[in-house]
Scaffold this motif. Structure first.
Motif, PDB file in Angstrom:
ATOM      1  N   VAL A  84       0.836  -1.208   0.000  1.00 59.52           N
ATOM      2  CA  VAL A  84       0.000   0.000   0.000  1.00 59.52           C
ATOM      3  C   VAL A  84       0.867   1.252   0.000  1.00 59.52           C
ATOM      4  O   VAL A  84       0.648   2.189  -0.789  1.00 59.52           O
ATOM      5  CB  VAL A  84      -0.953   0.000   1.210  1.00 59.52           C
ATOM      6  N   LEU A  85       1.866   1.293   0.867  1.00 57.42           N
ATOM      7  CA  LEU A  85       2.736   2.466   0.929  1.00 57.42           C
ATOM      8  C   LEU A  85       3.572   2.615  -0.341  1.00 57.42           C
ATOM      9  O   LEU A  85       3.822   3.736  -0.801  1.00 57.42           O
ATOM     10  CB  LEU A  85       3.634   2.373   2.161  1.00 57.42           C
ATOM     11  N   ALA A  86       3.995   1.492  -0.939  1.00 56.26           N
ATOM     12  CA  ALA A  86       4.747   1.554  -2.194  1.00 56.26           C
ATOM     13  C   ALA A  86       3.873   2.083  -3.322  1.00 56.26           C
ATOM     14  O   ALA A  86       4.334   2.874  -4.163  1.00 56.26           O
ATOM     15  CB  ALA A  86       5.286   0.169  -2.551  1.00 56.26           C
ATOM     16  N   ALA A  87       2.623   1.658  -3.358  1.00 54.43           N
ATOM     17  CA  ALA A  87       1.707   2.148  -4.387  1.00 54.43           C
ATOM     18  C   ALA A  87       1.537   3.658  -4.271  1.00 54.43           C
ATOM     19  O   ALA A  87       1.579   4.381  -5.271  1.00 54.43           O
ATOM     20  CB  ALA A  87       0.361   1.444  -4.264  1.00 54.43           C
ATOM     21  N   HIS A  88       1.356   4.154  -3.051  1.00 50.34           N
ATOM     22  CA  HIS A  88       1.207   5.597  -2.864  1.00 50.34           C
ATOM     23  C   HIS A  88       2.498   6.338  -3.212  1.00 50.34           C
ATOM     24  O   HIS A  88       2.456   7.445  -3.767  1.00 50.34           O
ATOM     25  CB  HIS A  88       0.794   5.886  -1.424  1.00 50.34           C
ATOM     26  N   ARG A  89       3.642   5.741  -2.914  1.00 46.97           N
ATOM     27  CA  ARG A  89       4.911   6.383  -3.259  1.00 46.97           C
ATOM     28  C   ARG A  89       5.086   6.465  -4.775  1.00 46.97           C
ATOM     29  O   ARG A  89       5.731   7.393  -5.276  1.00 46.97           O
ATOM     30  CB  ARG A  89       6.077   5.621  -2.618  1.00 46.97           C
ATOM     31  N   ALA A  90       4.516   5.512  -5.490  1.00 40.96           N
ATOM     32  CA  ALA A  90       4.598   5.524  -6.957  1.00 40.96           C
ATOM     33  C   ALA A  90       3.448   6.311  -7.581  1.00 40.96           C
ATOM     34  O   ALA A  90       3.338   6.359  -8.819  1.00 40.96           O
ATOM     35  CB  ALA A  90       4.583   4.092  -7.481  1.00 40.96           C
ATOM     36  N   GLY A  91       2.585   6.904  -6.752  1.00 40.61           N
ATOM     37  CA  GLY A  91       1.489   7.706  -7.277  1.00 40.61           C
ATOM     38  C   GLY A  91       0.306   6.896  -7.762  1.00 40.61           C
ATOM     39  O   GLY A  91      -0.464   7.357  -8.610  1.00 40.61           O
ATOM     40  N   LEU A  92       0.123   5.674  -7.227  1.00 37.48           N
ATOM     41  CA  LEU A  92      -0.976   4.805  -7.643  1.00 37.48           C
ATOM     42  C   LEU A  92      -2.124   4.855  -6.638  1.00 37.48           C
ATOM     43  O   LEU A  92      -1.948   5.274  -5.492  1.00 37.48           O
ATOM     44  CB  LEU A  92      -0.485   3.362  -7.786  1.00 37.48           C
ATOM     45  N   VAL A  93      -3.272   4.389  -7.064  1.00 36.01           N
ATOM     46  CA  VAL A  93      -4.463   4.296  -6.207  1.00 36.01           C
ATOM     47  C   VAL A  93      -4.678   2.830  -5.867  1.00 36.01           C
ATOM     48  O   VAL A  93      -4.687   1.968  -6.756  1.00 36.01           O
ATOM     49  CB  VAL A  93      -5.702   4.861  -6.925  1.00 36.01           C
ATOM     50  N   VAL A  94      -4.848   2.512  -4.588  1.00 39.38           N
ATOM     51  CA  VAL A  94      -4.972   1.135  -4.125  1.00 39.38           C
ATOM     52  C   VAL A  94      -6.439   0.719  -4.100  1.00 39.38           C
ATOM     53  O   VAL A  94      -7.291   1.442  -3.584  1.00 39.38           O
ATOM     54  CB  VAL A  94      -4.365   0.973  -2.717  1.00 39.38           C
ATOM     55  N   ALA A  95      -6.716  -0.466  -4.646  1.00 38.44           N
ATOM     56  CA  ALA A  95      -8.052  -1.052  -4.583  1.00 38.44           C
ATOM     57  C   ALA A  95      -7.948  -2.394  -3.866  1.00 38.44           C
ATOM     58  O   ALA A  95      -7.580  -3.405  -4.482  1.00 38.44           O
ATOM     59  CB  ALA A  95      -8.630  -1.233  -5.983  1.00 38.44           C
ATOM     60  N   PRO A  96      -8.205  -2.438  -2.546  1.00 40.53           N
ATOM     61  CA  PRO A  96      -8.085  -3.707  -1.810  1.00 40.53           C
ATOM     62  C   PRO A  96      -9.209  -4.672  -2.161  1.00 40.53           C
ATOM     63  O   PRO A  96     -10.375  -4.289  -2.235  1.00 40.53           O
ATOM     64  CB  PRO A  96      -8.168  -3.266  -0.340  1.00 40.53           C
ATOM     65  N   MET A  97      -8.849  -5.934  -2.369  1.00 46.47           N
ATOM     66  CA  MET A  97      -9.793  -6.986  -2.717  1.00 46.47           C
ATOM     67  C   MET A  97      -9.874  -7.976  -1.560  1.00 46.47           C
ATOM     68  O   MET A  97      -8.867  -8.616  -1.227  1.00 46.47           O
ATOM     69  CB  MET A  97      -9.338  -7.728  -3.988  1.00 46.47           C
ATOM     70  N   PRO A  98     -11.020  -8.116  -0.897  1.00 43.71           N
ATOM     71  CA  PRO A  98     -11.128  -9.036   0.243  1.00 43.71           C
ATOM     72  C   PRO A  98     -10.697 -10.454  -0.119  1.00 43.71           C
ATOM     73  O   PRO A  98     -10.920 -10.922  -1.245  1.00 43.71           O
ATOM     74  CB  PRO A  98     -12.621  -8.970   0.597  1.00 43.71           C
ATOM     75  N   LEU A  99     -10.098 -11.141   0.846  1.00 40.71           N
ATOM     76  CA  LEU A  99      -9.626 -12.504   0.602  1.00 40.71           C
ATOM     77  C   LEU A  99     -10.767 -13.458   0.275  1.00 40.71           C
ATOM     78  O   LEU A  99     -10.566 -14.469  -0.404  1.00 40.71           O
ATOM     79  CB  LEU A  99      -8.860 -13.021   1.823  1.00 40.71           C
ATOM     80  N   LEU A 100     -11.982 -13.165   0.758  1.00 39.42           N
ATOM     81  CA  LEU A 100     -13.108 -14.041   0.471  1.00 39.42           C
ATOM     82  C   LEU A 100     -13.545 -13.958  -0.991  1.00 39.42           C
ATOM     83  O   LEU A 100     -14.273 -14.821  -1.468  1.00 39.42           O
ATOM     84  CB  LEU A 100     -14.293 -13.682   1.372  1.00 39.42           C
ATOM     85  N   TRP A 101     -13.119 -12.923  -1.690  1.00 38.46           N
ATOM     86  CA  TRP A 101     -13.506 -12.799  -3.098  1.00 38.46           C
ATOM     87  C   TRP A 101     -12.804 -13.848  -3.944  1.00 38.46           C
ATOM     88  O   TRP A 101     -11.626 -14.135  -3.758  1.00 38.46           O
ATOM     89  CB  TRP A 101     -13.160 -11.418  -3.621  1.00 38.46           C
ATOM     90  N   ARG A 102     -13.577 -14.407  -4.862  1.00 38.91           N
ATOM     91  CA  ARG A 102     -13.017 -15.349  -5.804  1.00 38.91           C
ATOM     92  C   ARG A 102     -13.168 -14.795  -7.220  1.00 38.91           C
ATOM     93  O   ARG A 102     -13.251 -13.582  -7.404  1.00 38.91           O
ATOM     94  CB  ARG A 102     -13.717 -16.710  -5.645  1.00 38.91           C
TER      95      ARG A 102
END
Length: 500
Positions: A84-102
């Protein structure tokens, strides 16, 4: 150095890094080798910074443009925080996907957000998550890069473990501005599946609301057991950790014996956990078994159950109830009554901390004209939940609503002036942190053929639990797995004595 308009998570991290580079920053779950097959990590702020920069360099070298969306499906381990912190450092937007998602949910989310890359891990608790990511990416036209942690990654998936070892120096100029997009989480409302974007300042506002209300001290050692793949999960773990500048100890939910060992080994003073779990630990003598804990932040995924919950009986530790309303927002109230009962929730602006007059406004609670609870404030993404415009004869478009209707039924107690949350949104089921439309259950049942039944039963701890019945339960489980459905739905058809 240009002063940013407001901080981001990465700028908060760099502030702590500059002050105490050799302080312990991140600690993996004790049972990580069993969960993911990977070596457990303990990182100082300086070590974490090097890993963050290396992962950010990998994203940049992979050709991911600034402001593009990075999907992340990871367990509650150090790798999640670093990514997450690396994505923000690279100027990206994080979209977390729950582990229960298939497959089905992953593909829908990737397409709705036009994600350019996905990060996962090889396996979690024996389940091969790398395959889920590869299969979902194959059906998402926007995906250009798939990467993961762990060994035995499939062909075509880049290894982020190797990227960390290389420590590339590639960087790009990114304006650290809290008003920029940082997160897209996913909610389910009466209108269906809904992506919810947020800026950095909104995510930090959620962390402030919790840390100030519960009085988490600077330099705290925080134990986080809450799944991080949501707004509340990120705010309660990464945001609270970086705002306090302490140590974040992670626990993959849930092993009670491992949790107790971790808390005692690291002398954790703050525990972040689902509220039913926190109340259970208090009943099992939290004071004696985990004597270092002084602050407990209990998150209620089913906020309508707070009033009926048990009293807080721990003497040394205080409990802050945090009411979660899907991805719309949250508010917290610290228990101070002698009998350990929840604090009354009153409409109007509330500060952080709540009981301190003149404190910064954390948000506002209101009753809507339809008898539901509404939220307004810096963390609440009103635009994401704005109702669709109904065509009318007026030439002037009405202004957008400045609050979010959570759709939780609520009423005002005339004797106390407090708000009572009485029921969850109609037509929406919640099993722990997984929300879905009740109509979906009927649709999946129809796909399984005649005689199949899938239903949601009330559950005091999880909100609902799923149960299913078919002429051949084993065949039903295989069919739902092949459809790429959530394992909660698959396991609803497990064989049990006495039927449903």
């Amino acid at each position: 150095m240009t002063q940013s308009a407001s901080p981001t998570l990465d700028s908060l991290f760099k502030r702590v890094l500059a002050r105490q580079p050799d302080a312990l920053a991140l600690v993996d779950p004790l049972n990580k080798p069993r969960i993911t097959g990977q070596t457990r990590k303990r990182l100082t702020y300086a070590q974490a910074d090097r890993a963050i920069s290396a992962i950010a360099a990998h994203f940049i070298e992979a050709g991911l443009p600034a402001n593009s969306v990075l999907a992340v499906q990871l367990p509650n381990t150090v790798e999640f925080a670093l990514t997450v912190l690396a994505a923000h450092r690279a100027g990206l937007v994080v979209a977390p996907m729950p582990l229960l998602w298939r497959h089905a949910e992953l593909t829908a989310a990737l397409n709705r957000t036009a994600a350019r890359a996905i990060v996962t891990t090889s396996r979690v608790d024996g389940v091969i998550y790398a395959d889920f990511a590869m299969n979902a990416a194959a059906e998402a036209f926007s995906i250009r890069h798939v990467c993961g942690f762990g060994s035995d990654l499939p062909e075509g998936m880049a290894s982020l473990d190797q990227a960390i070892l290389r420590e590339s120096s590639t960087t790009r100029a990114v304006i650290q501005d809290g008003r920029k997009a940082s997160l897209i989480s996913f909610d389910v409302t009466a209108d269906g599946f809904r992506p919810v974007p947020r800026a950095h300042f909104a995510l930090i506002a959620g962390g402030l609301a919790m840390s100030l209300e519960s009085d988490v001290p600077q330099g705290a050692t925080i134990m986080s057991t809450f799944a991080p793949m949501s707004f509340a999960g990120l705010a309660s773990s990464l945001a609270v950790w970086l705002l306090t500048g302490g140590t974040l100890v992670l626990h993959h939910p849930f092993d009670e014996e491992v949790l107790q060992t971790q808390i005692n080994d690291h002398a954790c003073d703050t525990l972040i956990a689902p509220a039913p779990l926190a109340l259970r630990l208090a009943e099992l003598d939290l004071d004696a078994n985990m004597p270092s804990v002084r602050n407990v932040i209990g998150l209620w995924r089913a906020p309508e159950q707070v009033a009926a919950g048990a009293s807080w009986i721990a003497q040394r530790a205080t409990l802050t109830d945090v009411y979660l309303f899907g991805e719309a927002g949250l508010f917290g109230a610290r228990r101070t009554a002698e009998d350990g009962s929840p604090a009354p929730i009153k409409p109007g602006p509330h500060g952080a901390p709540r009981e301190l007059p003149g404190s910064s406004i954390a948000g506002e609670i209101l009753l809507t004209p339809t008898g539901t609870l509404g939220l307004r404030g810096p963390m609440v993404p009103a635009a994401a939940y704005a109702p669709s415009q109904v065509p009318n004869d007026a030439l002037i478009v009405p202004p957008p609503r400045d609050y979010v209707d959570t759709e939780y039924a609520a009423r005002l107690d005339r004797s106390t002036g407090a708000i009572n949350i009485t029921a969850p949104p109609s037509g929406i089921m919640a099993v722990g942190g997984y929300r879905f439309l009740a109509n979906d259950l009927q649709e999946w049942s129809r796909r399984l053929g005649q005689g199949a039944l899938l239903t949601a039963l009330p559950d005091r701890l999880a909100g609902h639990r799923l149960a299913g019945r078919a002429q051949d339960n084993a065949r039903a489980r295989n069919a739902m797995t092949e459809l790429g459905l959530n394992p909660l739905m698959v396991e609803a058809f497990r064989d049990r004595a006495g039927g449903i």
